[in-house]
Write a protein that holds these residues in place. Structure first.
Motif, PDB file in Angstrom:
ATOM      1  N   LEU A 340      44.530  -3.281  19.725  1.00 22.19           N
ATOM      2  CA  LEU A 340      44.381  -3.859  18.389  1.00 22.19           C
ATOM      3  C   LEU A 340      44.215  -5.366  18.533  1.00 22.19           C
ATOM      4  O   LEU A 340      45.114  -6.052  19.039  1.00 22.19           O
ATOM      5  CB  LEU A 340      45.613  -3.569  17.516  1.00 22.19           C
ATOM      6  N   TYR A 341      43.066  -5.887  18.087  1.00 18.44           N
ATOM      7  CA  TYR A 341      42.781  -7.326  18.136  1.00 18.44           C
ATOM      8  C   TYR A 341      42.442  -7.806  16.719  1.00 18.44           C
ATOM      9  O   TYR A 341      41.527  -7.271  16.097  1.00 18.44           O
ATOM     10  CB  TYR A 341      41.620  -7.630  19.072  1.00 18.44           C
ATOM     11  N   ARG A 342      43.186  -8.801  16.228  1.00 16.45           N
ATOM     12  CA  ARG A 342      42.957  -9.345  14.872  1.00 16.45           C
ATOM     13  C   ARG A 342      42.834  -8.205  13.860  1.00 16.45           C
ATOM     14  O   ARG A 342      41.910  -8.169  13.030  1.00 16.45           O
ATOM     15  CB  ARG A 342      41.733 -10.244  14.833  1.00 16.45           C
ATOM     16  N   ALA A 343      43.782  -7.285  13.918  1.00 15.57           N
ATOM     17  CA  ALA A 343      43.817  -6.163  12.983  1.00 15.57           C
ATOM     18  C   ALA A 343      44.862  -6.428  11.904  1.00 15.57           C
ATOM     19  O   ALA A 343      45.931  -6.972  12.183  1.00 15.57           O
ATOM     20  CB  ALA A 343      44.129  -4.870  13.716  1.00 15.57           C
ATOM     21  N   ILE A 344      44.547  -6.044  10.679  1.00 16.29           N
ATOM     22  CA  ILE A 344      45.508  -6.053   9.573  1.00 16.29           C
ATOM     23  C   ILE A 344      45.643  -4.597   9.139  1.00 16.29           C
ATOM     24  O   ILE A 344      44.746  -4.041   8.503  1.00 16.29           O
ATOM     25  CB  ILE A 344      45.030  -6.951   8.413  1.00 16.29           C
ATOM     26  N   VAL A 345      46.753  -3.986   9.541  1.00 13.55           N
ATOM     27  CA  VAL A 345      46.945  -2.550   9.357  1.00 13.55           C
ATOM     28  C   VAL A 345      48.043  -2.344   8.316  1.00 13.55           C
ATOM     29  O   VAL A 345      49.183  -2.782   8.507  1.00 13.55           O
ATOM     30  CB  VAL A 345      47.329  -1.867  10.693  1.00 13.55           C
ATOM     31  N   ALA A 346      47.711  -1.695   7.210  1.00 12.64           N
ATOM     32  CA  ALA A 346      48.647  -1.521   6.099  1.00 12.64           C
ATOM     33  C   ALA A 346      49.711  -0.472   6.427  1.00 12.64           C
ATOM     34  O   ALA A 346      49.789   0.034   7.552  1.00 12.64           O
ATOM     35  CB  ALA A 346      47.874  -1.162   4.831  1.00 12.64           C
ATOM     36  N   GLU A 347      50.504  -0.130   5.434  1.00  7.29           N
ATOM     37  CA  GLU A 347      51.664   0.736   5.646  1.00  7.29           C
ATOM     38  C   GLU A 347      51.274   2.209   5.846  1.00  7.29           C
ATOM     39  O   GLU A 347      50.283   2.682   5.300  1.00  7.29           O
ATOM     40  CB  GLU A 347      52.611   0.616   4.449  1.00  7.29           C
ATOM     41  N   GLU A 348      52.077   2.904   6.640  1.00  5.85           N
ATOM     42  CA  GLU A 348      51.978   4.351   6.839  1.00  5.85           C
ATOM     43  C   GLU A 348      50.612   4.796   7.361  1.00  5.85           C
ATOM     44  O   GLU A 348      50.114   5.860   7.011  1.00  5.85           O
ATOM     45  CB  GLU A 348      52.333   5.086   5.538  1.00  5.85           C
TER      46      GLU A 348
END
Length: 424
Positions: A340-348
């Motif tokens: 994961l590079y410069r990832a914005i990963v939300a909940e669940e």
């Protein structure tokens, strides 16, 4: 008779559309921040730290997560018989029913709530900024100046001033000019969207302008007071303040928390930031894990390597997975051997094994380049990415996806994959 010197009205109904899929299913103030908090925690904590114990929270867009987070206000010591926190959604009246159509219209529709406390002063706040501020000091300034309206301002670079409401003041900080998002700003003092009004002054103005469509503080109320010659002053704030309205500013604000000496310190004893916390086990770090310069939330299990990232609570980072310069929110799980590079990963979110995010060259996003840019990969909440998928930069994924959704097991840079039934 109940009487409060100052009550706060917290505007929390905004969609936050520039955060893309992060706000598809929740209001912007409910978005996770800093590993364990939500954005609304900051103004609520400011209120109780400043001695303001009566807060009306005005909700509208996707309020469920926000309402359950606030509850009866226990984490902020706002669970009180008199005052405390009250959630104020739009409601149907005998004569009419209407949504909040502007910031000042939302306040106007709650005149009865404010009147019930017979306040001398009303503090108007936005619920989607990250900052610490003592509203008591601002109230003292308001009283000393004999002001009817005080607006918190901060100095911004001239080239950015066109994004804000801009004040021009005299040597006593009295405002004599106000321009909403001017093309050629005359000053660099920007409104922070924080106002203190004398209650009678505010009530009179809102009643006078009640028929104005989409009644707004910046476009209508402040110019109204200028025309009337009301004593209006600018209270200059010199601390940290961040509008996290874009993915870039949201990512930057999170990354600033992990600086060696952070400009914004979450852990000051004298000014605590409170939040609703679930009881979680401690973090677990396997023998093979590596964590450098990161925030790791409670209940998180790290089996891989995490660098320069903010990881929420209840997250699992799989074996041999590498996370760099990323935000991973609560209860997300990555498989093994991911990148994961410069990832914005939300909940669940669920990532399968061998998933790679943020790989390759940048390309402009094909659906919303004004939202998905700066090389980020954005993954909406409860999304699923199956095993062996490679995802490029400036991309967005939202929904439960399968291998059939990807040509050659990849989503190229600049592409959007939003499953039917999900909103952007």
């Amino acid at each position: 008779m109940i009487k409060k010197e100052m009550i706060a009205m917290l505007l929390a109904g905004g969609q936050g559309s520039r955060l893309g899929v992060l706000t598809a299913k929740m209001a912007k103030p409910a978005v996770a921040f800093g590993g364990k908090y939500r954005i609304i925690d900051f103004p609520l904590s400011n209120c109780i730290n400043s001695g303001v114990d009566t807060v009306g929270v005005l909700t509208q867009y996707q309020p469920l997560r926000l309402n359950s987070h606030i509850g009866i206000g226990i984490p902020w010591d706002l669970d009180r018989n008199i005052g405390g926190v009250t959630v104020l959604p739009p409601y149907e009246r005998l004569s009419s029913s209407e949504w909040y159509t502007g910031t000042a219209n939302a306040i106007y529709q709650n005149l009865e709530y404010m009147e019930s406390y017979h306040p001398e002063y009303v503090l108007i706040l936005s619920a989607d900024h990250i900052y610490k501020m003592d509203y008591e000091q601002m109230l003292e300034f308001h009283k000393e100046k004999g002001a009817e309206v005080t607006i918190a301002v901060m100095s911004v670079p001239r080239e950015e001033a066109g994004r804000f409401g801009i004040m021009t003041v005299d040597d006593r900080n009295k405002i004599f000019r106000f321009e909403e998002k001017p093309a050629n700003p005359q000053s660099s003092l920007a409104s922070m969207g924080i106002y203190i009004f004398n209650w009678r002054t505010l009530r009179r103005a809102l009643l006078a302008m009640a028929g104005q469509p989409a009644l707004d503080f910046g476009r209508h109320v402040i110019p109204y007071f200028l025309r009337k010659g009301a004593p209006m002053y600018a209270y200059e704030f010199n601390g940290y303040w961040k509008d996290v309205g874009t993915l870039q500013s949201y990512w930057e604000a999170n990354m600033e928390l992990i600086d060696i000496v952070p400009e914004f310190n979450l852990y000051e004893e004298y000014w605590k930031v409170y939040t609703k916390s679930e009881i979680q086990p401690p973090q677990y770090f396997s023998a093979d894990s590596v964590v450098e310069r990161s925030i790791i939330g409670e209940g998180t299990d790290i089996y891989g390597k995490v660098y320069n990232s903010v990881i929420g609570c209840g997250v699992t980072i799989g074996r041999n997975t590498v996370v760099r310069d990323s935000i991973v929110m609560n209860n997300t799980r990555t498989g093994d051997d991911c990148e994961l590079y410069r990832a914005i990963v939300a909940e669940e979110v669920r990532l399968g094994n061998h998933v790679r995010l943020g790989i390759g060259e940048e390309a402009e996003n094909d659906t919303a380049p004004h939202i998905y840019n700066h090389g980020f990969v954005t993954v909406g909440e409860k999304s699923v990415i199956p095993n062996g998928i490679t995802v490029g930069k400036n991309t967005v994924i939202f929904g439960v996806t399968t291998g059939a959704d990807y040509a050659d097991h990849a989503l190229p840079g600049g592409k959007s994959l939003i499953k039917a039934g999900e909103q952007q």
